[in-house]
Write a protein that holds these residues in place. Structure first.
Motif, PDB file in Angstrom:
ATOM      1  N   LYS A 163      43.407  48.173  64.324  1.00  0.00           N
ATOM      2  CA  LYS A 163      44.532  49.041  64.689  1.00  0.00           C
ATOM      3  C   LYS A 163      45.686  48.133  65.095  1.00  0.00           C
ATOM      4  N   TYR A 219      50.670  52.076  64.932  1.00  0.00           N
ATOM      5  CA  TYR A 219      50.967  52.897  66.105  1.00  0.00           C
ATOM      6  C   TYR A 219      52.106  52.247  66.865  1.00  0.00           C
ATOM      7  N   LYS A 271      46.897  45.083  59.045  1.00  0.00           N
ATOM      8  CA  LYS A 271      46.299  46.418  59.143  1.00  0.00           C
ATOM      9  C   LYS A 271      45.192  46.589  58.120  1.00  0.00           C
ATOM     10  N   PHE A 321      55.389  54.011  61.638  1.00  0.00           N
ATOM     11  CA  PHE A 321      54.549  55.177  61.359  1.00  0.00           C
ATOM     12  C   PHE A 321      54.235  55.282  59.869  1.00  0.00           C
ATOM     13  N   GLN A 322      55.217  55.023  59.033  1.00  0.00           N
ATOM     14  CA  GLN A 322      55.023  55.118  57.586  1.00  0.00           C
ATOM     15  C   GLN A 322      54.013  54.095  57.087  1.00  0.00           C
ATOM     16  N   GLN A 323      53.904  52.982  57.780  1.00  0.00           N
ATOM     17  CA  GLN A 323      52.958  51.940  57.375  1.00  0.00           C
ATOM     18  C   GLN A 323      51.587  52.118  58.025  1.00  0.00           C
ATOM     19  N   GLY A 324      51.423  53.145  58.825  1.00  0.00           N
ATOM     20  CA  GLY A 324      50.126  53.429  59.430  1.00  0.00           C
ATOM     21  C   GLY A 324      49.850  52.708  60.738  1.00  0.00           C
TER      22      GLY A 324
END
Length: 169
Positions: A97, A117, A92, A112-115
């Motif tokens: 993405k 999707y 990432k 989600f916490q790691q950014g």
């Protein structure tokens, strides 16, 4: 660049076709998932990495590429979730993405916490089926277009053209 990380056994356990196959031949279920993800990769242009959990298997992590899809078997004592989380951190960045296909709710929260999707197994199945339909439509349209380009010439005339092409009279 877009990357899709696939929790292999999670998807196999969710998709009916793969689940039924898993019960009789797990290797064949893995192979079919790889083939479906290869179509996805070719159509969407994503980099696709399928992670299979080898937590109970002794040995080192193994990686190989098949049909332009990267396949990873986790290292000893590493779950697929742990491997996926590690890959998210490695891959990432601002230009990339990372999507993760899993229906594991706890893993989705971590993603989600790691950014990254998420795509649920169901969402990925719908997308794969849609892609297959689009490919079939494009092949049908191409076939129809190809047939429309052929001139309706009788066999006698074609035979005469063939004689001329070969230098015979």
């Amino acid at each position: 660049m877009n990357i899709l990380l696939v929790d292999g056994y999670n998807i196999i356990g969710d998709w009916d076709e793969l689940k039924a196959l898993r019960d009789t031949d797990l290797a064949q279920a893995r192979q079919l998932l790889i083939e479906k993800m290869a179509e996805y990769q070719a159509y969407r242009g994503y980099r696709v990495i399928i992670v299979f959990d080898a937590y109970e298997v002794k040995g080192i992590e193994s990686k190989y590429k098949e049909y332009n899809v990267e396949v990873v078997y986790t290292k000893e004592k590493e779950t697929a979730d742990q491997c996926i989380e590690r890959l998210i951190k490695e891959l990432k960045n601002i230009k990339t993405k990372v999507y993760v296909a899993t229906s594991d709710f706890a893993e989705q929260q971590t993603i989600f916490q790691q950014g990254a999707y998420r795509k649920s197994a169901r969402e990925l199945a719908i997308e794969v089926n849609h892609i297959q339909s689009e490919i079939e439509e494009e092949l049908h349209a191409f076939s129809a277009q190809k047939q429309a380009r052929t001139l309706p010439i009788s066999k006698d005339i074609l035979a005469e053209f063939e004689k001329m092409r070969r230098g015979r009279k």
